[in-house]
Design a protein around this motif. Sequence first.
Motif, PDB file in Angstrom:
ATOM      1  N   GLY A 159       1.122  -1.435   0.145  1.00 40.43           N
ATOM      2  CA  GLY A 159       0.018   0.053   0.075  1.00 40.43           C
ATOM      3  C   GLY A 159       0.997   1.639   0.061  1.00 40.43           C
ATOM      4  N   LEU A 160       1.882   1.457   0.539  1.00 41.31           N
ATOM      5  CA  LEU A 160       3.080   2.657   0.718  1.00 41.31           C
ATOM      6  C   LEU A 160       2.881   2.354  -0.373  1.00 41.31           C
ATOM      7  N   HIS A 161       3.791   1.475  -1.383  1.00 42.19           N
ATOM      8  CA  HIS A 161       4.563   1.446  -2.512  1.00 42.19           C
ATOM      9  C   HIS A 161       3.138   2.401  -3.552  1.00 42.19           C
ATOM     10  N   GLU A 162       2.199   1.437  -3.806  1.00 38.96           N
ATOM     11  CA  GLU A 162       1.042   2.429  -4.355  1.00 38.96           C
ATOM     12  C   GLU A 162       0.528   3.811  -4.106  1.00 38.96           C
ATOM     13  N   LYS A 163       0.705   4.100  -2.910  1.00 40.36           N
ATOM     14  CA  LYS A 163       0.306   5.028  -2.504  1.00 40.36           C
ATOM     15  C   LYS A 163       1.278   6.195  -2.660  1.00 40.36           C
ATOM     16  N   THR A 164       2.266   5.752  -2.211  1.00 39.53           N
ATOM     17  CA  THR A 164       3.702   6.875  -2.912  1.00 39.53           C
ATOM     18  C   THR A 164       3.510   7.798  -3.851  1.00 39.53           C
ATOM     19  N   GLU A 165       3.468   6.119  -5.687  1.00 37.51           N
ATOM     20  CA  GLU A 165       3.813   6.639  -7.168  1.00 37.51           C
ATOM     21  C   GLU A 165       2.029   6.803  -7.024  1.00 37.51           C
ATOM     22  N   GLN A 166       1.544   6.749  -6.506  1.00 40.86           N
ATOM     23  CA  GLN A 166      -0.201   7.844  -6.463  1.00 40.86           C
ATOM     24  C   GLN A 166       0.154   9.088  -6.877  1.00 40.86           C
ATOM     25  N   TYR A 167       0.767   9.502  -5.618  1.00 45.58           N
ATOM     26  CA  TYR A 167       0.514  10.862  -4.970  1.00 45.58           C
ATOM     27  C   TYR A 167       1.370  11.903  -4.988  1.00 45.58           C
ATOM     28  N   CYS A 168       3.281  10.918  -5.431  1.00 43.21           N
ATOM     29  CA  CYS A 168       4.024  11.547  -5.843  1.00 43.21           C
ATOM     30  C   CYS A 168       3.627  12.725  -6.846  1.00 43.21           C
ATOM     31  N   VAL A 169       3.811  13.618  -7.287  1.00 43.94           N
ATOM     32  CA  VAL A 169       3.737  15.260  -8.096  1.00 43.94           C
ATOM     33  C   VAL A 169       4.062  14.837  -9.223  1.00 43.94           C
ATOM     34  N   VAL A 170       5.654  15.247  -8.295  1.00 46.01           N
ATOM     35  CA  VAL A 170       6.699  15.065  -9.497  1.00 46.01           C
ATOM     36  C   VAL A 170       7.255  13.496 -10.468  1.00 46.01           C
ATOM     37  N   MET A 171       6.495  12.561  -9.415  1.00 43.36           N
ATOM     38  CA  MET A 171       6.705  12.111 -10.275  1.00 43.36           C
ATOM     39  C   MET A 171       5.667  11.239 -11.310  1.00 43.36           C
ATOM     40  N   GLN A 172       4.398  11.243 -10.857  1.00 45.57           N
ATOM     41  CA  GLN A 172       3.014  11.252 -11.565  1.00 45.57           C
ATOM     42  C   GLN A 172       3.168  12.716 -12.958  1.00 45.57           C
ATOM     43  N   THR A 173       3.563  13.678 -12.812  1.00 45.40           N
ATOM     44  CA  THR A 173       3.741  15.163 -13.930  1.00 45.40           C
ATOM     45  C   THR A 173       5.498  14.243 -15.031  1.00 45.40           C
ATOM     46  N   LEU A 174       6.552  13.473 -14.343  1.00 41.08           N
ATOM     47  CA  LEU A 174       7.217  13.630 -15.831  1.00 41.08           C
ATOM     48  C   LEU A 174       6.601  11.861 -16.073  1.00 41.08           C
ATOM     49  N   MET A 175       5.602  11.367 -15.928  1.00 43.93           N
ATOM     50  CA  MET A 175       4.948   9.821 -16.204  1.00 43.93           C
ATOM     51  C   MET A 175       4.015  10.389 -17.138  1.00 43.93           C
ATOM     52  N   GLN A 176       2.781  11.590 -17.046  1.00 49.23           N
ATOM     53  CA  GLN A 176       2.434  11.688 -17.703  1.00 49.23           C
ATOM     54  C   GLN A 176       2.143  13.405 -18.206  1.00 49.23           C
ATOM     55  N   PRO A 177       3.481  13.759 -18.530  1.00 51.20           N
ATOM     56  CA  PRO A 177       3.695  14.835 -18.753  1.00 51.20           C
ATOM     57  C   PRO A 177       2.183  15.562 -19.054  1.00 51.20           C
TER      58      PRO A 177
END
Length: 176
Positions: A139-157
């Motif tokens: 859950g920590l892994h999934e939620k961290t990746e789901q809610y990390c703004v910079v990671m999500q911005t890079l993965m979905q520009p």
Amino acid sequence: MDLRSIQKPLKEKYRTDPNTSRITLTAKSGQTETPVACSVDVGRTIYQAGAHAGVGGAGTVACSGDLLLGALAACAQITCQMVAAAMGIPTERIEVTINGELDLRGTLGISNEVPVGFESIDLRFDIVAPEATPEQLRGLHEKTEQYCVVMQTLMQPPAMQTEWVSQPKIPPSHSK
């Protein structure tokens, strides 16, 4: 720190009036005396940045790639810490290490076959949480990746627009 009690009124406010959840972050760079360096103002502090030594910079300050990876590391670190706190997972250590691979021939225009920018970015989360269950860590892994703004911005520009403000126009030349 009781993160839930801090975030509860914010979440209620954003649910009641979604317009209050919208923010704009601004960064502004400025010229310095050398073409291989600049200042970067993020509103709360000013950083010095410079070209990487591999493209002619001094290599004494962070380059833009360092700043990008640093932003990702900070966001991933803080997001993971906040998610762990919200999930009630006691941690002894959370550390994020990020490596970005790029080929400088692209940015130097040596080869059109080499992309400009990072070819890959690898994130490593080193988490010591002896009391956490495997389900909590998933859950920590999934939620961290789901809610990390910079990671999500890079993965979905996001859509990006550029605007060039015109300098004084050069008068047309008159030939005789």
